[in-house]
Design a protein around this motif. Structure first.
Motif, mmCIF file in Angstrom:
data_model
loop_
_atom_site.group_PDB
_atom_site.id
_atom_site.type_symbol
_atom_site.label_atom_id
_atom_site.label_comp_id
_atom_site.label_asym_id
_atom_site.label_seq_id
_atom_site.Cartn_x
_atom_site.Cartn_y
_atom_site.Cartn_z
ATOM 1 N N GLU A 55 44.723 35.076 -30.310
ATOM 2 C CA GLU A 55 45.177 36.451 -30.570
ATOM 3 C C GLU A 55 44.479 37.446 -29.651
ATOM 4 O O GLU A 55 45.104 38.384 -29.155
ATOM 5 N N LEU A 56 43.203 37.235 -29.386
ATOM 6 C CA LEU A 56 42.473 38.109 -28.477
ATOM 7 C C LEU A 56 43.037 38.007 -27.063
ATOM 8 O O LEU A 56 43.273 39.023 -26.399
ATOM 9 N N ILE A 57 43.292 36.810 -26.606
ATOM 10 C CA ILE A 57 43.864 36.612 -25.274
ATOM 11 C C ILE A 57 45.263 37.214 -25.201
ATOM 12 O O ILE A 57 45.599 37.920 -24.236
ATOM 13 N N ALA A 58 46.079 36.957 -26.222
ATOM 14 C CA ALA A 58 47.445 37.495 -26.228
ATOM 15 C C ALA A 58 47.428 39.022 -26.239
ATOM 16 O O ALA A 58 48.214 39.662 -25.538
ATOM 17 N N THR A 59 46.523 39.612 -26.999
ATOM 18 C CA THR A 59 46.411 41.067 -27.046
ATOM 19 C C THR A 59 45.983 41.616 -25.690
ATOM 20 O O THR A 59 46.514 42.618 -25.217
ATOM 21 N N SER A 60 45.045 40.954 -25.050
ATOM 22 C CA SER A 60 44.588 41.383 -23.725
ATOM 23 C C SER A 60 45.706 41.292 -22.702
ATOM 24 O O SER A 60 45.906 42.215 -21.903
ATOM 25 N N ILE A 61 46.447 40.209 -22.730
ATOM 26 C CA ILE A 61 47.568 40.052 -21.798
ATOM 27 C C ILE A 61 48.637 41.110 -22.073
ATOM 28 O O ILE A 61 49.186 41.707 -21.140
ATOM 29 N N GLY A 62 48.911 41.361 -23.334
ATOM 30 C CA GLY A 62 49.892 42.390 -23.688
ATOM 31 C C GLY A 62 49.471 43.761 -23.189
ATOM 32 O O GLY A 62 50.282 44.519 -22.636
ATOM 33 N N ALA A 63 48.188 44.094 -23.366
ATOM 34 C CA ALA A 63 47.691 45.389 -22.906
ATOM 35 C C ALA A 63 47.759 45.494 -21.383
ATOM 36 O O ALA A 63 48.163 46.530 -20.844
ATOM 37 N N LEU A 64 47.381 44.443 -20.695
ATOM 38 C CA LEU A 64 47.463 44.450 -19.230
ATOM 39 C C LEU A 64 48.910 44.573 -18.755
ATOM 40 O O LEU A 64 49.194 45.283 -17.784
ATOM 41 N N SER A 65 49.811 43.900 -19.431
ATOM 42 C CA SER A 65 51.232 43.983 -19.065
ATOM 43 C C SER A 65 51.762 45.397 -19.261
ATOM 44 O O SER A 65 52.519 45.911 -18.423
ATOM 45 N N ALA A 66 51.371 46.032 -20.350
ATOM 46 C CA ALA A 66 51.811 47.407 -20.607
ATOM 47 C C ALA A 66 51.274 48.350 -19.537
ATOM 48 O O ALA A 66 52.005 49.214 -19.031
ATOM 49 N N ARG A 67 50.004 48.195 -19.186
ATOM 50 C CA ARG A 67 49.419 49.038 -18.138
ATOM 51 C C ARG A 67 50.141 48.811 -16.814
ATOM 52 O O ARG A 67 50.405 49.758 -16.065
#
Length: 97
Positions: free
Chosen positions: A17-29
């Protein structure tokens, strides 16, 4: 043993979940940054000057990108994005002519 497996499973789920959240945030940025870049390029008063700057710094950006990351998928995505924006600069210059 079963308790250890459950705890291990919970920890693994938290890491995922931490990795997925980080990837999601990077994708949004990334999406926002690409939109901003496209808007700035479309409104640039002299796209040829912007393209010249891009071309001068493109080899350095490419080299720095390869040196700074060994993440899976990074080199290919970097090259795709650099090519995409090189085409966008060329299109902006063509629209001005």
């Amino acid at each position: 043993m079963e308790k250890d497996l459950l705890e291990e499973s919970r920890l693994e789920r938290e890491r995922f979940e931490l990795i997925a959240t980080s990837i999601g945030a990077l994708s949004a940025r990334t999406c926002v940054n690409e939109f901003v870049l496209a808007a700035l390029l479309a409104a640039h008063p002299n796209p040829k000057a912007a393209q010249d700057f891009w071309k001068r710094h493109l080899p350095e950006a490419s080299d720095r990108g390869f040196e700074s990351s060994n993440l899976p998928g990074f080199p290919g995505t970097l090259q795709e994005q650099l090519a995409h924006w090189s085409q966008a600069f060329a299109a902006a210059v063509a629209r001005q002519d």
